[in-house]
Design a protein around this motif. Structure first.
Motif, PDB file in Angstrom:
ATOM      1  N   MET A  73       2.256  -0.742   1.940  1.00 21.94           N
ATOM      2  CA  MET A  73       3.285  -0.704   2.981  1.00 21.94           C
ATOM      3  C   MET A  73       2.667  -0.492   4.350  1.00 21.94           C
ATOM      4  N   ASP A  74       1.431  -0.845   4.533  1.00 27.79           N
ATOM      5  CA  ASP A  74       0.660  -0.703   5.769  1.00 27.79           C
ATOM      6  C   ASP A  74       0.949   0.618   6.459  1.00 27.79           C
ATOM      7  N   VAL A  75       1.695   0.611   7.587  1.00 26.80           N
ATOM      8  CA  VAL A  75       1.907   1.831   8.360  1.00 26.80           C
ATOM      9  C   VAL A  75       2.708   2.873   7.585  1.00 26.80           C
ATOM     10  N   LEU A  76       3.360   2.461   6.493  1.00 25.97           N
ATOM     11  CA  LEU A  76       4.107   3.417   5.689  1.00 25.97           C
ATOM     12  C   LEU A  76       3.310   3.854   4.464  1.00 25.97           C
ATOM     13  N   ALA A  77       2.029   3.506   4.447  1.00 26.73           N
ATOM     14  CA  ALA A  77       1.206   3.767   3.272  1.00 26.73           C
ATOM     15  C   ALA A  77       1.201   5.255   2.922  1.00 26.73           C
ATOM     16  N   ALA A  78       0.976   5.502   1.635  1.00 25.57           N
ATOM     17  CA  ALA A  78       1.015   6.878   1.135  1.00 25.57           C
ATOM     18  C   ALA A  78      -0.271   7.617   1.505  1.00 25.57           C
ATOM     19  N   LYS A  79      -0.409   7.994   2.763  1.00 28.69           N
ATOM     20  CA  LYS A  79      -1.528   8.788   3.245  1.00 28.69           C
ATOM     21  C   LYS A  79      -1.024  10.199   3.537  1.00 28.69           C
ATOM     22  N   PRO A  80      -1.913  11.179   3.530  1.00 33.05           N
ATOM     23  CA  PRO A  80      -1.473  12.558   3.786  1.00 33.05           C
ATOM     24  C   PRO A  80      -0.706  12.722   5.087  1.00 33.05           C
ATOM     25  N   GLU A  81      -1.089  11.945   6.105  1.00 41.64           N
ATOM     26  CA  GLU A  81      -0.443  12.075   7.408  1.00 41.64           C
ATOM     27  C   GLU A  81       0.813  11.217   7.545  1.00 41.64           C
ATOM     28  N   SER A  82       1.115  10.415   6.522  1.00 39.25           N
ATOM     29  CA  SER A  82       2.292   9.558   6.582  1.00 39.25           C
ATOM     30  C   SER A  82       3.569  10.390   6.489  1.00 39.25           C
ATOM     31  N   PRO A  83       4.598  10.011   7.261  1.00 39.51           N
ATOM     32  CA  PRO A  83       5.874  10.726   7.153  1.00 39.51           C
ATOM     33  C   PRO A  83       6.665  10.325   5.914  1.00 39.51           C
ATOM     34  N   TYR A  84       6.133   9.381   5.124  1.00 37.04           N
ATOM     35  CA  TYR A  84       6.842   8.867   3.955  1.00 37.04           C
ATOM     36  C   TYR A  84       6.102   9.201   2.666  1.00 37.04           C
ATOM     37  N   ARG A  85       6.888   9.347   1.614  1.00 39.15           N
ATOM     38  CA  ARG A  85       6.345   9.399   0.268  1.00 39.15           C
ATOM     39  C   ARG A  85       6.688   8.075  -0.386  1.00 39.15           C
ATOM     40  N   VAL A  86       5.680   7.368  -0.887  1.00 38.72           N
ATOM     41  CA  VAL A  86       5.873   6.021  -1.405  1.00 38.72           C
ATOM     42  C   VAL A  86       5.897   6.034  -2.933  1.00 38.72           C
ATOM     43  N   PHE A  87       6.905   5.357  -3.491  1.00 41.17           N
ATOM     44  CA  PHE A  87       7.094   5.289  -4.934  1.00 41.17           C
ATOM     45  C   PHE A  87       6.951   3.846  -5.415  1.00 41.17           C
ATOM     46  N   SER A  88       6.318   3.660  -6.561  1.00 44.00           N
ATOM     47  CA  SER A  88       6.339   2.357  -7.208  1.00 44.00           C
ATOM     48  C   SER A  88       7.735   2.136  -7.779  1.00 44.00           C
ATOM     49  N   ARG A  89       8.004   0.922  -8.190  1.00 43.69           N
ATOM     50  CA  ARG A  89       9.304   0.618  -8.791  1.00 43.69           C
ATOM     51  C   ARG A  89       9.567   1.508 -10.003  1.00 43.69           C
ATOM     52  N   GLU A  90       8.551   1.673 -10.830  1.00 45.59           N
ATOM     53  CA  GLU A  90       8.714   2.461 -12.050  1.00 45.59           C
ATOM     54  C   GLU A  90       8.943   3.938 -11.716  1.00 45.59           C
TER      55      GLU A  90
ATOM     56  N   GLU B  51       9.896  -3.720  -4.844  1.00 43.79           N
ATOM     57  CA  GLU B  51       8.642  -3.364  -5.501  1.00 43.79           C
ATOM     58  C   GLU B  51       8.207  -1.938  -5.177  1.00 43.79           C
ATOM     59  N   GLU B  52       8.531  -1.492  -3.955  1.00 46.96           N
ATOM     60  CA  GLU B  52       8.161  -0.146  -3.526  1.00 46.96           C
ATOM     61  C   GLU B  52       9.299   0.488  -2.752  1.00 46.96           C
ATOM     62  N   VAL B  53       9.373   1.800  -2.839  1.00 43.43           N
ATOM     63  CA  VAL B  53      10.367   2.562  -2.085  1.00 43.43           C
ATOM     64  C   VAL B  53       9.655   3.660  -1.334  1.00 43.43           C
ATOM     65  N   ALA B  54       9.919   3.755  -0.035  1.00 43.18           N
ATOM     66  CA  ALA B  54       9.320   4.815   0.787  1.00 43.18           C
ATOM     67  C   ALA B  54      10.428   5.728   1.277  1.00 43.18           C
ATOM     68  N   LEU B  55      10.336   7.010   0.934  1.00 41.53           N
ATOM     69  CA  LEU B  55      11.322   8.008   1.332  1.00 41.53           C
ATOM     70  C   LEU B  55      10.707   8.945   2.351  1.00 41.53           C
ATOM     71  N   ARG B  56      11.381   9.076   3.488  1.00 43.36           N
ATOM     72  CA  ARG B  56      10.876   9.961   4.542  1.00 43.36           C
ATOM     73  C   ARG B  56      10.859  11.399   4.035  1.00 43.36           C
ATOM     74  N   LYS B  57       9.750  12.086   4.327  1.00 46.53           N
ATOM     75  CA  LYS B  57       9.627  13.479   3.934  1.00 46.53           C
ATOM     76  C   LYS B  57      10.535  14.350   4.798  1.00 46.53           C
ATOM     77  N   LEU B  58      11.104  15.383   4.205  1.00 47.07           N
ATOM     78  CA  LEU B  58      11.970  16.290   4.955  1.00 47.07           C
ATOM     79  C   LEU B  58      11.116  17.307   5.723  1.00 47.07           C
TER      80      LEU B  58
END
Length: 316
Positions: free
Chosen positions: A1-18, A309-316
């Motif tokens: 998800m490029d800028v939304l990638a699951a990196k420690p500094e990302s504001p998002y938590r990224v989930f696979s479909r499963e 394919e992927e879901v990114a949820l913003r961290k609270l």
């Protein structure tokens, strides 16, 4: 998800479909295959499995959020010793043309309507707040229809303000995709819903009405927002494919704004769709829509088959 990638500094938590599908928990499936067929848009292959794996977990998450917000409202009302009007929970859904916003909006409306604590779910699209074609023509904006400047943003902000203030019987204008214009005198009434879903291209845009020095953004009224994402080339392909299918169906209606394209040979129709994409929809995507993606609470990333394919949820 490029800028939304699951990196420690990302504001998002990224989930696979499963991973996302597992968050359904024991949420019951309340839609049938016939319901899904009725709710999905042209060329959107969403099926019951997609609903079960993607949309049921979203509805569960939203149900929890709405319940928590309703509890906060009750606590605040108790603290103030007042009986203020119920304030709807507002969900914004944005993304490019042909990416599946309408299907997502209708599916979530149907699923949320079936939760016991939120029986009234209204859906409004920002298309109704487009300036009439006559105004767009007069201001030289027909070629920029769907761009932020083509909307009556002041009217949209008034609508959102009235909804968030808890007013009853708030009206919104209605748009006809057949005539490609706002329908004079037509309106949809929103009357004290538990949830309002607002769907549109630029709902996450940070823009102000003409001449306004300071005003809220439309997204300031959202309690939760969803952005539907896909690779640029995929969206292009879906747009052209949809145009060709409409040429065989809706465009054949004599009242259709696009009726003149119904008789075009397929090659010429494809060229026309490519031209509309390159001149209007691609610039709007790059300049106005895609930059708002990082303002969303939830990002649904679709693959070539239109499935998430992927879901990114913003961290609270």
């Amino acid at each position: 998800m490029d800028v939304l990638a699951a990196k420690p500094e990302s504001p998002y938590r990224v989930f696979s479909r499963e991973e996302w599908a597992s968050l359904r928990a024991d949420t019951p499936l309340t839609l049938s295959e016939a319901d899904v067929a009725r709710l999905r848009s042209l060329d959107d292959p969403v099926d019951l499995k997609e609903v079960e794996q993607i949309y049921l977990p979203i509805s569960r998450l939203l149900a929890l959020y709405v319940e928590a917000t309703q509890g906060l409202f009750r606590a605040t009302r108790s603290f103030l010793g007042s009986n203020g009007a119920k304030v709807p929970y507002i969900i914004g859904i944005g993304g490019s043309v042909a990416v599946g916003k309408s299907t997502t909006s209708r599916l979530l409306q149907a699923l949320l309507h079936r939760w016991p604590n939120m029986p009234k779910v209204s859906l409004v699209t920002t298309d109704g707040f487009l300036l009439p074609n006559a105004v767009l023509e007069a201001e030289g904006l027909m070629a920029r229809k769907g761009f932020p400047e083509s909307y009556d943003l002041a009217a949209l902000l008034r609508f959102m303000s009235d909804i968030k203030a808890g007013k009853g019987r708030v009206t919104a204008p209605v748009y006809s995709h057949l005539t490609y214009d706002v329908m004079p005198g037509a309106e949809v009434v929103v009357d004290h819903p538990d949830i309002l879903i607002l769907e549109g291209l630029n709902v996450l845009q940070a823009g102000r009405p003409k001449g306004a020095k300071a005003s809220p953004f439309v997204s300031d009224f959202f309690d939760f927002s969803i952005f539907i994402d896909a690779d640029e080339q995929l969206i292009h392909d879906w747009y052209v494919e949809r145009f060709l299918h409409l040429r065989e169906s809706a465009f054949r209606d004599p009242q259709s704004f696009f009726n003149r394209y119904a008789s075009l040979p397929e090659e010429d129709a494809r060229k026309k769709a490519e031209g509309l994409w390159a001149k209007i929809n691609l610039p709007n995507l790059r300049d106005n829509i895609l930059p708002t993606r990082q303002r969303a609470s939830l990002v649904l990333r679709k693959g070539a088959d239109h499935r998430v394919e992927e879901v990114a949820l913003r961290k609270l």
